[in-house]
Motif scaffolding. Structure first.
Motif, PDB file in Angstrom:
ATOM      1  N   PRO A   2       0.819  -1.222   0.000  1.00 37.10           N
ATOM      2  CA  PRO A   2       0.000   0.000   0.000  1.00 37.10           C
ATOM      3  C   PRO A   2       0.854   1.273   0.000  1.00 37.10           C
ATOM      4  CG  PRO A   2      -0.747  -1.549   1.681  1.00 37.10           C
ATOM      5  CD  PRO A   2       0.537  -2.096   1.130  1.00 37.10           C
ATOM      6  N   GLU A   3       0.432   2.193  -0.842  1.00 37.71           N
ATOM      7  CA  GLU A   3       1.116   3.482  -0.930  1.00 37.71           C
ATOM      8  C   GLU A   3       0.352   4.492  -0.088  1.00 37.71           C
ATOM      9  OE1 GLU A   3       3.097   4.271  -5.253  1.00 37.71           O
ATOM     10  OE2 GLU A   3       1.320   5.422  -4.731  1.00 37.71           O
ATOM     11  N   THR A   5       0.127   8.523   1.257  1.00 33.71           N
ATOM     12  CA  THR A   5       0.574   9.889   0.992  1.00 33.71           C
ATOM     13  C   THR A   5       0.516  10.701   2.286  1.00 33.71           C
ATOM     14  OG1 THR A   5      -0.240   9.772  -1.270  1.00 33.71           O
ATOM     15  CG2 THR A   5       0.090  11.978  -0.363  1.00 33.71           C
ATOM     16  N   HIS A  14       4.669  13.611   0.511  1.00 30.68           N
ATOM     17  CA  HIS A  14       5.559  12.455   0.407  1.00 30.68           C
ATOM     18  C   HIS A  14       4.715  11.198   0.212  1.00 30.68           C
ATOM     19  CE1 HIS A  14       8.862  14.915   2.156  1.00 30.68           C
ATOM     20  NE2 HIS A  14       7.839  15.514   2.710  1.00 30.68           N
ATOM     21  N   VAL A  15       5.087  10.401  -0.758  1.00 28.23           N
ATOM     22  CA  VAL A  15       4.373   9.147  -1.007  1.00 28.23           C
ATOM     23  C   VAL A  15       5.324   8.005  -0.703  1.00 28.23           C
ATOM     24  CG1 VAL A  15       3.128   7.775  -2.723  1.00 28.23           C
ATOM     25  CG2 VAL A  15       3.045  10.273  -2.836  1.00 28.23           C
ATOM     26  N   VAL A  16       4.934   7.140   0.217  1.00 28.65           N
ATOM     27  CA  VAL A  16       5.801   6.012   0.560  1.00 28.65           C
ATOM     28  C   VAL A  16       5.009   4.711   0.619  1.00 28.65           C
ATOM     29  CG1 VAL A  16       7.431   7.468   1.859  1.00 28.65           C
ATOM     30  CG2 VAL A  16       5.603   6.310   3.070  1.00 28.65           C
ATOM     31  N   ASP A  17       5.717   3.604   0.404  1.00 27.56           N
ATOM     32  CA  ASP A  17       5.114   2.283   0.531  1.00 27.56           C
ATOM     33  C   ASP A  17       5.179   1.876   1.993  1.00 27.56           C
ATOM     34  OD1 ASP A  17       4.754   2.014  -2.216  1.00 27.56           O
ATOM     35  OD2 ASP A  17       6.798   1.266  -2.491  1.00 27.56           O
ATOM     36  N   GLY A  27       5.319   4.141   8.966  1.00 27.73           N
ATOM     37  CA  GLY A  27       5.665   4.483   7.591  1.00 27.73           C
ATOM     38  C   GLY A  27       6.374   5.815   7.499  1.00 27.73           C
ATOM     39  N   ASN A  31      10.753   6.166   7.050  1.00 27.13           N
ATOM     40  CA  ASN A  31      11.209   6.862   5.845  1.00 27.13           C
ATOM     41  C   ASN A  31      11.742   8.259   6.167  1.00 27.13           C
ATOM     42  OD1 ASN A  31      10.504   5.091   3.386  1.00 27.13           O
ATOM     43  ND2 ASN A  31       8.714   4.926   4.706  1.00 27.13           N
ATOM     44  N   ASP A  95      -4.242   1.214   0.103  1.00 28.36           N
ATOM     45  CA  ASP A  95      -3.484   1.827  -0.985  1.00 28.36           C
ATOM     46  C   ASP A  95      -4.144   3.144  -1.385  1.00 28.36           C
ATOM     47  OD1 ASP A  95      -1.349   1.780  -2.840  1.00 28.36           O
ATOM     48  OD2 ASP A  95      -2.777   1.253  -4.422  1.00 28.36           O
ATOM     49  N   GLY A  96      -3.357   4.215  -1.456  1.00 27.16           N
ATOM     50  CA  GLY A  96      -3.886   5.509  -1.887  1.00 27.16           C
ATOM     51  C   GLY A  96      -4.390   6.389  -0.761  1.00 27.16           C
ATOM     52  N   ARG A  98      -4.460   9.099   2.103  1.00 26.63           N
ATOM     53  CA  ARG A  98      -3.755  10.365   2.265  1.00 26.63           C
ATOM     54  C   ARG A  98      -3.996  10.890   3.668  1.00 26.63           C
ATOM     55  NH1 ARG A  98      -2.755  14.329  -1.959  1.00 26.63           N
ATOM     56  NH2 ARG A  98      -2.744  16.411  -1.094  1.00 26.63           N
TER      57      ARG A  98
END
Ligand code: FES
Length: 105
Positions: A2-3, A5, A14-17, A27, A31, A95-96, A98
């Motif tokens: 999952p990503e 934001t 910042h977008v991280v997995d 997360g 990072n 995933d997605g 924010r």
């Protein structure tokens, strides 16, 4: 994976997995993103991992516990969308997502 934001207080995005099973706070910290301090390391006792989670995304996570709600009551800048990101456990459906990091997190 999952990503997620993160919109941080300086306005950068910042977008991280983030692997399922980790928290939204993990997360950010893993990072080295700015914004989330996570002083207590995720034990729901510091509120320095305060984020805002908008409507449609809020349903993807478990509801706040009484402990989390109480901490948020006293958190600087608390809003109805406030959550503690150490309590937001990422799943495959996230995933997605924010989140906006609270200015005083
Ligand atoms: S990291 Fe301390 S309450 Fe979330």
């Amino acid at each position: 994976m999952p990503e997620i934001t993160y919109v941080v207080p300086d306005g950068s995005v910042h977008v991280v997995d983030v692997p399922a099973g980790q928290s939204v706070m993990d997360g950010s910290v893993r990072n080295n993103l700015p914004g989330i301090v996570a002083e207590c390391g995720g034990s729901c006792s510091c509120a320095t991992c305060h984020v805002y989670l908008e409507g449609e995304f809020a349903d993807l996570f478990d509801e706040a516990t009484d402990e989390e709600r109480e901490l948020l009551e006293y958190a600087e800048g608390a809003q109805p969308t406030s959550r503690l990101s150490c309590q937001l456990i990422v799943t495959g459906s996230c995933d997605g997502v924010r989140v906006t990091v609270a200015p005083e997190a």
